[in-house]
Design a protein around this motif. Sequence first.
Motif, PDB file in Angstrom:
ATOM      1  N   MET A 262      -6.308   2.793  -0.802  1.00 17.55           N
ATOM      2  CA  MET A 262      -7.587   3.463  -1.096  1.00 17.55           C
ATOM      3  C   MET A 262      -7.816   3.484  -2.610  1.00 17.55           C
ATOM      4  O   MET A 262      -8.948   3.505  -3.076  1.00 17.55           O
ATOM      5  CB  MET A 262      -7.575   4.901  -0.562  1.00 17.55           C
ATOM      6  CG  MET A 262      -7.795   4.992   0.925  1.00 17.55           C
ATOM      7  SD  MET A 262      -9.512   4.658   1.380  1.00 17.55           S
ATOM      8  CE  MET A 262      -9.383   4.849   3.158  1.00 17.55           C
ATOM      9  N   HIS A 263      -6.704   3.506  -3.350  1.00 18.31           N
ATOM     10  CA  HIS A 263      -6.749   3.289  -4.792  1.00 18.31           C
ATOM     11  C   HIS A 263      -6.193   1.893  -5.060  1.00 18.31           C
ATOM     12  O   HIS A 263      -5.094   1.562  -4.613  1.00 18.31           O
ATOM     13  CB  HIS A 263      -5.936   4.363  -5.527  1.00 18.31           C
ATOM     14  CG  HIS A 263      -6.522   5.729  -5.363  1.00 18.31           C
ATOM     15  ND1 HIS A 263      -5.780   6.825  -4.997  1.00 18.31           N
ATOM     16  CD2 HIS A 263      -7.806   6.154  -5.493  1.00 18.31           C
ATOM     17  CE1 HIS A 263      -6.591   7.890  -4.935  1.00 18.31           C
ATOM     18  NE2 HIS A 263      -7.819   7.506  -5.223  1.00 18.31           N
ATOM     19  N   GLY A 264      -6.964   1.082  -5.782  1.00 16.30           N
ATOM     20  CA  GLY A 264      -6.640  -0.336  -5.890  1.00 16.30           C
ATOM     21  C   GLY A 264      -5.387  -0.648  -6.691  1.00 16.30           C
ATOM     22  O   GLY A 264      -4.876  -1.760  -6.630  1.00 16.30           O
ATOM     23  N   ASN A 265      -4.879   0.326  -7.449  1.00 16.92           N
ATOM     24  CA  ASN A 265      -3.627   0.104  -8.175  1.00 16.92           C
ATOM     25  C   ASN A 265      -2.424   0.609  -7.372  1.00 16.92           C
ATOM     26  O   ASN A 265      -1.364   0.831  -7.918  1.00 16.92           O
ATOM     27  CB  ASN A 265      -3.672   0.801  -9.544  1.00 16.92           C
ATOM     28  CG  ASN A 265      -3.915   2.301  -9.433  1.00 16.92           C
ATOM     29  OD1 ASN A 265      -4.410   2.774  -8.413  1.00 16.92           O
ATOM     30  ND2 ASN A 265      -3.580   3.034 -10.476  1.00 16.92           N
ATOM     31  N   GLU A 266      -2.627   0.796  -6.049  1.00 20.40           N
ATOM     32  CA  GLU A 266      -1.564   1.303  -5.186  1.00 20.40           C
ATOM     33  C   GLU A 266      -1.346   0.357  -4.006  1.00 20.40           C
ATOM     34  O   GLU A 266      -1.645   0.683  -2.858  1.00 20.40           O
ATOM     35  CB  GLU A 266      -1.928   2.713  -4.695  1.00 20.40           C
ATOM     36  CG  GLU A 266      -2.187   3.683  -5.849  1.00 20.40           C
ATOM     37  CD  GLU A 266      -2.613   5.075  -5.382  1.00 20.40           C
ATOM     38  OE1 GLU A 266      -2.525   5.370  -4.180  1.00 20.40           O
ATOM     39  OE2 GLU A 266      -3.044   5.849  -6.250  1.00 20.40           O
ATOM     40  N   PRO A 267      -0.818  -0.850  -4.280  1.00 23.69           N
ATOM     41  CA  PRO A 267      -0.678  -1.845  -3.197  1.00 23.69           C
ATOM     42  C   PRO A 267       0.463  -1.532  -2.223  1.00 23.69           C
ATOM     43  O   PRO A 267       0.527  -2.146  -1.147  1.00 23.69           O
ATOM     44  CB  PRO A 267      -0.408  -3.144  -3.954  1.00 23.69           C
ATOM     45  CG  PRO A 267       0.230  -2.714  -5.239  1.00 23.69           C
ATOM     46  CD  PRO A 267      -0.390  -1.386  -5.581  1.00 23.69           C
TER      47      PRO A 267
ATOM     48  N   VAL B 121      -6.885  -2.379 -10.139  1.00 25.44           N
ATOM     49  CA  VAL B 121      -7.335  -1.158 -10.815  1.00 25.44           C
ATOM     50  C   VAL B 121      -7.558  -0.050  -9.781  1.00 25.44           C
ATOM     51  O   VAL B 121      -7.770  -0.322  -8.604  1.00 25.44           O
ATOM     52  CB  VAL B 121      -8.649  -1.389 -11.601  1.00 25.44           C
ATOM     53  CG1 VAL B 121      -8.403  -2.375 -12.740  1.00 25.44           C
ATOM     54  CG2 VAL B 121      -9.760  -1.900 -10.687  1.00 25.44           C
ATOM     55  N   ARG B 122      -7.522   1.198 -10.230  1.00 18.96           N
ATOM     56  CA  ARG B 122      -7.656   2.328  -9.314  1.00 18.96           C
ATOM     57  C   ARG B 122      -8.995   2.254  -8.568  1.00 18.96           C
ATOM     58  O   ARG B 122      -9.073   2.472  -7.376  1.00 18.96           O
ATOM     59  CB  ARG B 122      -7.539   3.636 -10.099  1.00 18.96           C
ATOM     60  CG  ARG B 122      -7.595   4.900  -9.238  1.00 18.96           C
ATOM     61  CD  ARG B 122      -7.309   6.123 -10.105  1.00 18.96           C
ATOM     62  NE  ARG B 122      -7.564   7.381  -9.429  1.00 18.96           N
ATOM     63  CZ  ARG B 122      -6.670   8.061  -8.703  1.00 18.96           C
ATOM     64  NH1 ARG B 122      -5.457   7.550  -8.516  1.00 18.96           N
ATOM     65  NH2 ARG B 122      -6.964   9.212  -8.153  1.00 18.96           N
ATOM     66  N   TYR B 123     -10.073   1.968  -9.302  1.00 20.22           N
ATOM     67  CA  TYR B 123     -11.377   1.781  -8.679  1.00 20.22           C
ATOM     68  C   TYR B 123     -12.264   0.984  -9.622  1.00 20.22           C
ATOM     69  O   TYR B 123     -11.930   0.802 -10.803  1.00 20.22           O
ATOM     70  CB  TYR B 123     -12.040   3.102  -8.311  1.00 20.22           C
ATOM     71  CG  TYR B 123     -12.193   4.091  -9.447  1.00 20.22           C
ATOM     72  CD1 TYR B 123     -13.206   3.956 -10.392  1.00 20.22           C
ATOM     73  CD2 TYR B 123     -11.320   5.169  -9.557  1.00 20.22           C
ATOM     74  CE1 TYR B 123     -13.346   4.863 -11.432  1.00 20.22           C
ATOM     75  CE2 TYR B 123     -11.445   6.081 -10.609  1.00 20.22           C
ATOM     76  CZ  TYR B 123     -12.458   5.925 -11.526  1.00 20.22           C
ATOM     77  OH  TYR B 123     -12.590   6.814 -12.550  1.00 20.22           O
TER      78      TYR B 123
ATOM     79  N   LEU C 262      -1.868   6.217   2.934  1.00 19.42           N
ATOM     80  CA  LEU C 262      -0.680   5.932   2.127  1.00 19.42           C
ATOM     81  C   LEU C 262      -1.055   5.754   0.662  1.00 19.42           C
ATOM     82  O   LEU C 262      -1.896   4.925   0.326  1.00 19.42           O
ATOM     83  CB  LEU C 262       0.011   4.668   2.644  1.00 19.42           C
ATOM     84  CG  LEU C 262       0.334   4.635   4.141  1.00 19.42           C
ATOM     85  CD1 LEU C 262       0.989   3.301   4.511  1.00 19.42           C
ATOM     86  CD2 LEU C 262       1.234   5.798   4.538  1.00 19.42           C
ATOM     87  N   HIS C 263      -0.405   6.531  -0.195  1.00 18.57           N
ATOM     88  CA  HIS C 263      -0.684   6.476  -1.638  1.00 18.57           C
ATOM     89  C   HIS C 263       0.603   6.326  -2.433  1.00 18.57           C
ATOM     90  O   HIS C 263       1.703   6.495  -1.914  1.00 18.57           O
ATOM     91  CB  HIS C 263      -1.381   7.773  -2.100  1.00 18.57           C
ATOM     92  CG  HIS C 263      -2.792   7.885  -1.646  1.00 18.57           C
ATOM     93  ND1 HIS C 263      -3.860   7.570  -2.439  1.00 18.57           N
ATOM     94  CD2 HIS C 263      -3.311   8.268  -0.444  1.00 18.57           C
ATOM     95  CE1 HIS C 263      -4.987   7.749  -1.774  1.00 18.57           C
ATOM     96  NE2 HIS C 263      -4.690   8.185  -0.560  1.00 18.57           N
ATOM     97  N   SER C 264       0.445   6.062  -3.734  1.00 22.55           N
ATOM     98  CA  SER C 264       1.573   6.093  -4.665  1.00 22.55           C
ATOM     99  C   SER C 264       1.102   6.738  -5.960  1.00 22.55           C
ATOM    100  O   SER C 264      -0.080   7.010  -6.138  1.00 22.55           O
ATOM    101  CB  SER C 264       2.117   4.680  -4.899  1.00 22.55           C
ATOM    102  OG  SER C 264       1.106   3.818  -5.380  1.00 22.55           O
ATOM    103  N   MET C 265       2.049   7.007  -6.863  1.00 22.25           N
ATOM    104  CA  MET C 265       1.777   7.855  -8.036  1.00 22.25           C
ATOM    105  C   MET C 265       2.051   7.108  -9.335  1.00 22.25           C
ATOM    106  O   MET C 265       2.859   6.192  -9.372  1.00 22.25           O
ATOM    107  CB  MET C 265       2.678   9.091  -8.003  1.00 22.25           C
ATOM    108  CG  MET C 265       2.580   9.897  -6.724  1.00 22.25           C
ATOM    109  SD  MET C 265       3.668  11.342  -6.706  1.00 22.25           S
ATOM    110  CE  MET C 265       5.210  10.643  -6.138  1.00 22.25           C
TER     111      MET C 265
ATOM    112  N   VAL D 237       0.346  10.564   2.263  1.00 23.63           N
ATOM    113  CA  VAL D 237       1.682  10.493   1.677  1.00 23.63           C
ATOM    114  C   VAL D 237       1.570   9.977   0.262  1.00 23.63           C
ATOM    115  O   VAL D 237       0.873   8.987   0.019  1.00 23.63           O
ATOM    116  CB  VAL D 237       2.598   9.491   2.430  1.00 23.63           C
ATOM    117  CG1 VAL D 237       4.042   9.726   2.040  1.00 23.63           C
ATOM    118  CG2 VAL D 237       2.404   9.580   3.907  1.00 23.63           C
ATOM    119  N   GLU D 238       2.245  10.657  -0.667  1.00 24.37           N
ATOM    120  CA  GLU D 238       2.460  10.107  -2.006  1.00 24.37           C
ATOM    121  C   GLU D 238       3.887   9.585  -1.986  1.00 24.37           C
ATOM    122  O   GLU D 238       4.846  10.350  -1.989  1.00 24.37           O
ATOM    123  CB  GLU D 238       2.257  11.175  -3.079  1.00 24.37           C
ATOM    124  CG  GLU D 238       0.811  11.635  -3.231  1.00 24.37           C
ATOM    125  CD  GLU D 238      -0.088  10.616  -3.931  1.00 24.37           C
ATOM    126  OE1 GLU D 238       0.422   9.569  -4.386  1.00 24.37           O
ATOM    127  OE2 GLU D 238      -1.314  10.870  -4.019  1.00 24.37           O
ATOM    128  N   GLY D 239       4.034   8.265  -1.953  1.00 22.24           N
ATOM    129  CA  GLY D 239       5.326   7.667  -1.625  1.00 22.24           C
ATOM    130  C   GLY D 239       6.247   7.381  -2.792  1.00 22.24           C
ATOM    131  O   GLY D 239       7.369   6.940  -2.582  1.00 22.24           O
TER     132      GLY D 239
HETATM  133 ZN   LIG Z   1      -3.789   7.258  -4.524  1.00 26.92          ZN
END
Ligand SMILES: [Zn+2]
Length: 322
Positions: free
Chosen positions: A46-51, A89-91, A144-147, A200-202
């Motif tokens: 959902m955020h493009g920098n979080e593959p 990029v994030r967006y 699913l997300h990352s930080m 989830v922030e993985g």
């Molecule tokens: Zn995210």
Amino acid sequence: MGNHGDTVDEALLTTILPGVHVAANHQLGSIDQGRPGPTVVVSGGMHGNEPAGVLAILRILNTLATTNAPVAGHLLGLCGNVGALRLGVRYTDRDLNRHWDAASVAQLRATHGHTAEDVEQLEILHAFDDAVAHARGPIVHLDLHSMSADGVPFIVVCEHPQSVQLAHDLCLPGIVGLEKAIPATTIEYFTTLGHIALAVEGGQHHAESTVDTLESVAWLLLAAVGAISWATVPDLQGRRDRLRQRGLNVPPVKVTYRHGIAPQDHFRMKPGYRNLQAVHAGEVLAEDDRGPVRAPESGWILLPLYQPVGTDGFFIGSAALG
Ligand SMILES: [Zn+2]
């Protein structure tokens, strides 16, 4: 019976994400064997920098396709911000995970919007609509997300009574109230419709353990809601052990403070903070153009911002119980 959709090669995605073809409906894959059961929608990127979330979904879809394991209900894997993922990029124009409140969704459906993310959101909305319309059982969404910061991974829990129990089954700390502190995410969209939604922030964006964490959480969720048997989860015990180890046995945490920022603040987080690290009231956590930014209360810091783009500097939470 069948597994539809485009098959995406994982190695290809890792190395040349810009070359990956994702269907216009954002579908990474869909498994519906005609059995009764839940509809589980899992989305990543959902955020493009979080593959990492996209990779995790592809691994699960590939494993289920290879083993031909029985799946109850419908499993739908979705790719979030395709345009931003291609750019890394994030967006592009605005955060894709911030306009999911009922009013914004209604307006988007009526006007079709105009930004790059409006187009992405409308396409994803149609995918959600289709999955919901054809559901034969309960509907669960996992995002699913990352930080940007290193630190303890966690589950964002929604208010649905089953949500907290589910988070417990997923072997990571559950954070209560983040969906209120960050309004209008996909969690709000699904819970407004009466469905269960978790995020989830993985872990850190490009850490290999992040893909494993996200994949493991999604496997455990699929089993916990009865979409697959526990025996279908590859390396079940290993996954649980790794998640508990990465979660550091942090208790459920309730979010009590959000430090919102604007670009003109020139917010700069002090280096070295890790997600879910303990902080004390008065501690200088960051600086902006007005001077030092101090922790207003003691607790655990959540999502300290170490990337140039974002509207949340950090959050603080305290133990949810007792
Ligand atoms: Zn995210």
